[in-house]
Enzyme design. Structure first.
Site, PDB file in Angstrom:
ATOM      1  N   GLU A  93      40.584  68.277  31.846  1.00  0.00           N
ATOM      2  CA  GLU A  93      39.182  67.930  32.039  1.00  0.00           C
ATOM      3  C   GLU A  93      38.991  66.815  33.055  1.00  0.00           C
ATOM      4  O   GLU A  93      37.892  66.633  33.582  1.00  0.00           O
ATOM      5  CB  GLU A  93      38.560  67.535  30.695  1.00  0.00           C
ATOM      6  CG  GLU A  93      37.098  67.895  30.642  1.00  0.00           C
ATOM      7  CD  GLU A  93      36.261  66.883  29.927  1.00  0.00           C
ATOM      8  OE1 GLU A  93      36.799  66.140  29.098  1.00  0.00           O
ATOM      9  OE2 GLU A  93      35.045  66.840  30.220  1.00  0.00           O
ATOM     10  N   THR A 101      28.751  63.922  35.766  1.00  0.00           N
ATOM     11  CA  THR A 101      29.423  62.925  34.925  1.00  0.00           C
ATOM     12  C   THR A 101      29.992  61.810  35.792  1.00  0.00           C
ATOM     13  O   THR A 101      29.935  60.632  35.427  1.00  0.00           O
ATOM     14  CB  THR A 101      30.535  63.609  34.096  1.00  0.00           C
ATOM     15  OG1 THR A 101      29.926  64.601  33.282  1.00  0.00           O
ATOM     16  CG2 THR A 101      31.266  62.627  33.203  1.00  0.00           C
TER      17      THR A 101
END
Ligand code: HSE
Length: 297
Positions: free
Chosen positions: A124, A173
């Site tokens: 991730e 993000t």
């Protein structure tokens, strides 16, 4: 004969819950992705479903492909997406967690769930630029998790109503992390520790009121709320409609409210209406804290 084909259901997740920045996460019962893994001669990726045109199919740029490469397993991965992209609902974590989980089953790797979380978190990293396991951990364990020093502490609270409202706003993000300060005052630290500790007790007791109050936090929410048009009204209207607490889901822009199960519809309506009054379209997921990754066959 070993298994050569697996289907995994892997849930959306919501990280932070306010004060637990990079520490707390919950699995949501809805939405979810379905990940199919088939033995092959090299790592290949196919993406279908929601927002699939924006997800890289290059295995080195896809969180699921990175996990398969790290585990050195040549598989064809099909990601049937149900989790909206860049939403703050763990859309890049779910495929990473799903593939780590699937390969462990398929090749009988004997990896513990904590090890799977570490591998998925590495995958991730390409999405956010930093390793943080507060989405991949609940995606694998389900329930509420505390991620601390490579340890995962899971809890499984039941019947906690969650409304997650995803506005049509793009927040990356990376950017939402970049706007956070490197240091915070002792006073703010102390406040956030108070909220985070109370959150854990709320989860242990299944106390919706305490969980909601404990979403109050300093610094993180204040900075990130500026990226969400309508934030103040959505929060206010959700609380007015009965929510015990409201916060930004992960790095946003989704906002989540915690409430009793029978209050969810009313709160969802208030939140989507508030976004709409701020000229922003949004979608509500009426859900609960739910299961982690599981095999479908
Ligand atoms: N804890 C991470 C953050 C989650 O808030 O940046 C990202 O979804």
């Amino acid at each position: 004969m070993g298994i050569d084909h697996l289907r995994i259901r892997v849930p959306a997740t919501s990280a932070n819950l306010g004060a637990g920045f990079d520490v707390f996460g919950i699995a949501l019962e809805d939405p979810f992705d379905i990940i199919e893994v088939k033995k092959s001669w090299k790592v290949q990726i196919k993406v279908t479903g929601r927002d699939s045109e924006y997800v890289p199919a290059d295995p080195q740029k896809n969180t699921a492909g990175i996990v398969a490469s790290k585990l050195n397993k040549p598989v064809k991965i099909t990601i049937h997406r149900g989790i909206p992209l860049s939403s703050g609902l763990g859309s890049s974590a779910a495929p990473a967690a799903g593939v780590a989980f699937a390969l462990n089953e398929m090749y009988d790797l004997g990896l513990s769930r904590e090890e799977l979380v570490q591998i998925a978190a590495e995958g991730e990293k390409i999405a956010s630029g930093a390793v943080h396991a507060d989405n991949v951990a609940p995606a694998i364990y389900g329930g509420f998790v505390i991620v601390h020093k490579n340890r995962i502490i899971p809890l499984m609270p039941e019947n906690i109503g969650i409304v997650a409202v995803h506005p049509e706003i793009i927040v990356s993000t990376r950017k939402a992390r970049a706007i956070l300060p490197g240091r915070i005052s002792l006073d703010d630290l102390s406040y956030n520790i108070g909220s985070a500790s109370s959150m854990v007790v709320g989860m242990i007791r299944g106390d919706i009121g305490l969980i909601g109050e404990s979403m109050e936090n300093r610094v993180i929410e204040d900075r990130r709320s500026r990226l969400i048009k309508g934030y103040a009204q959505v929060r206010r209207d959700a609380l007015k409609a009965g929510a015990a607490g409201v916060t930004i889901s992960g790095s946003g822009p989704t906002m989540i409210a915690v409430c009793r199960m029978d209050e969810r519809e009313r709160i969802a309506k208030a939140m989507t209406q508030a976004f709409s009054e701020n000229s922003t379209r949004s979608e509500a997921f009426i859900t609960t804290i739910g299961r982690g990754a599981e095999r479908l066959y």
